[in-house]
Design an enzyme around this catalytic site. Sequence first.
Site, short mmCIF file in Angstrom:
data_model
loop_
_atom_site.label_atom_id
_atom_site.label_comp_id
_atom_site.label_asym_id
_atom_site.label_seq_id
_atom_site.Cartn_x
_atom_site.Cartn_y
_atom_site.Cartn_z
N TYR A 94 0.72 -33.42 75.98
CA TYR A 94 1.94 -34.16 76.27
C TYR A 94 1.84 -35.63 75.84
O TYR A 94 2.84 -36.32 75.71
CB TYR A 94 2.30 -34.09 77.77
CG TYR A 94 2.73 -32.70 78.22
CD1 TYR A 94 2.90 -31.67 77.32
CD2 TYR A 94 2.98 -32.43 79.56
CE1 TYR A 94 3.29 -30.41 77.72
CE2 TYR A 94 3.38 -31.17 79.97
CZ TYR A 94 3.52 -30.16 79.04
OH TYR A 94 3.91 -28.90 79.45
N LYS A 131 -8.55 -22.39 77.12
CA LYS A 131 -8.57 -21.40 76.03
C LYS A 131 -9.73 -21.73 75.10
O LYS A 131 -9.53 -22.12 73.94
CB LYS A 131 -7.22 -21.45 75.27
CG LYS A 131 -6.05 -20.88 76.05
CD LYS A 131 -6.02 -19.37 76.05
CE LYS A 131 -5.64 -18.81 74.69
NZ LYS A 131 -5.72 -17.32 74.69
N ASP A 158 1.15 -26.91 83.79
CA ASP A 158 2.60 -26.90 83.91
C ASP A 158 3.08 -25.45 84.08
O ASP A 158 3.88 -25.13 84.96
CB ASP A 158 3.18 -27.50 82.61
CG ASP A 158 4.62 -27.91 82.74
OD1 ASP A 158 5.22 -27.62 83.79
OD2 ASP A 158 5.16 -28.51 81.80
N ASP A 183 4.01 -23.16 87.76
CA ASP A 183 5.34 -22.56 87.94
C ASP A 183 5.23 -21.08 88.27
O ASP A 183 6.00 -20.55 89.07
CB ASP A 183 6.20 -22.75 86.68
CG ASP A 183 6.97 -24.06 86.72
OD1 ASP A 183 6.65 -24.91 87.57
OD2 ASP A 183 7.91 -24.23 85.92
#
Length: 369
Positions: free
Chosen positions: A142, A193, A250, A254
């Site tokens: 980000y 990852k 993020d 959720d």
Amino acid sequence: MPAYKLFLLPGDGIGPEIMAEAVRIIDWFGENGPASFEYESGLVGGAAYDAYGVAISEEDMLSAMTADAVIFGAVGGPKWDNVPYDARPEAGLLRLRKDMKLFANLRPAICYPALSEASSLKKELVEGLDIMIVRELTGGVYFGEPKEITDLGNGQKRAVDTQVYQTYEIERIARVAFDLARLRAGRVASAEKRNVMKTGVLWSEVVTAVHEAEYKDVQLEHILADNCAMQLVRNPRQFDVIVTDNLFGDILSDVAAMLTGSLGMLPSASLGEAGKDGKRKALYEPVHGSAPDIAGLEKANPIAMIASFTMALRYSFDMGDEADLLDSAIANVLANDLRTADLMQKGKTEVTTSQMGDAILAELDLLSS
Ligand code: NAD
């Protein structure tokens, strides 16, 4: 008796409605607890834009920077869809996160027993669920540079986002996760990852090194972020603390959020580095947005906002017993079948935003008498 300074930023939409209920709870603890709370309010988001033409004023930024904790409602709404990009409502929240250097985002996903039917998963999978997701908040894709869209001049464009992490960023978020695990069930799952991303390789190496050096008593597992998403919906109770980067955090938070039934139930904390006095800058906010579709209708569920203050009691003011008391009050009100509209089910009693506040206050009186 310690006196703590809170800075309240209700924001837009349902923000002021749910903040009003949180303030009643704050006052209750100020009158009945071992500390007193002083608070001032400021404007953020669309409300700040309407008043000052910016998403947060310098004066309010200063109040946020000097408070013991910032309690934040929600920002945004269609009214401000077309304001200049730098003054858009979210810019106020991003500025707070950046200037307060809030690198650790804590999102608990707790399934209250009375709400286990409201989850999208089977009751037996979510009953008793209590996960803490620790998301890195100030680094990663980000914020990494370059971050751009280039016109290639041949009718094509090329977009680049850059995922960057340095050792210190991973070390400090890992420590937050391990410290939390020590206060909980003692298990951390680190999700990345590493099979396809260099940042994933470094992430897993650094988390392992911090674990080896400082937290051998905590159980550490490395999990690929995609598998983590799958496991969250397959068997969520296997997790205690999950630590992960900004992007995966993020998404995973959720996913975890929906396991608990309603957005209106989910609090969060964002913490900065501990200062010399051991205190961290901190901002507490519900996970949900400003819900413009129900603003002003007395339909908003104030529990995520109130539970955000529970997190402030726990993580900023070392008032764990009081936080447990407030958690129990919320659980009891739900067990008494009171529901705001978002949680409404057949056979339950629907209450307004302020009636939910009344019920939690009454329960606090009862539990402490
Ligand atoms: P939202 O979270 O505001 O609402 C999604 C749905 O959940 C809506 O149907 C809403 O009514 C419901 N809901 C949310 N909170 C609730 C509560 N406490 N009680 C009952 N129902 C609740 O998300 P959205 O609709 O995508 O966004 C609305 C605005 O909020 C947008 O402007 C968005 O940019 C902004 N937003 C702000 C934040 C923030 O301030 N941190 C976060 C997300 C979205």
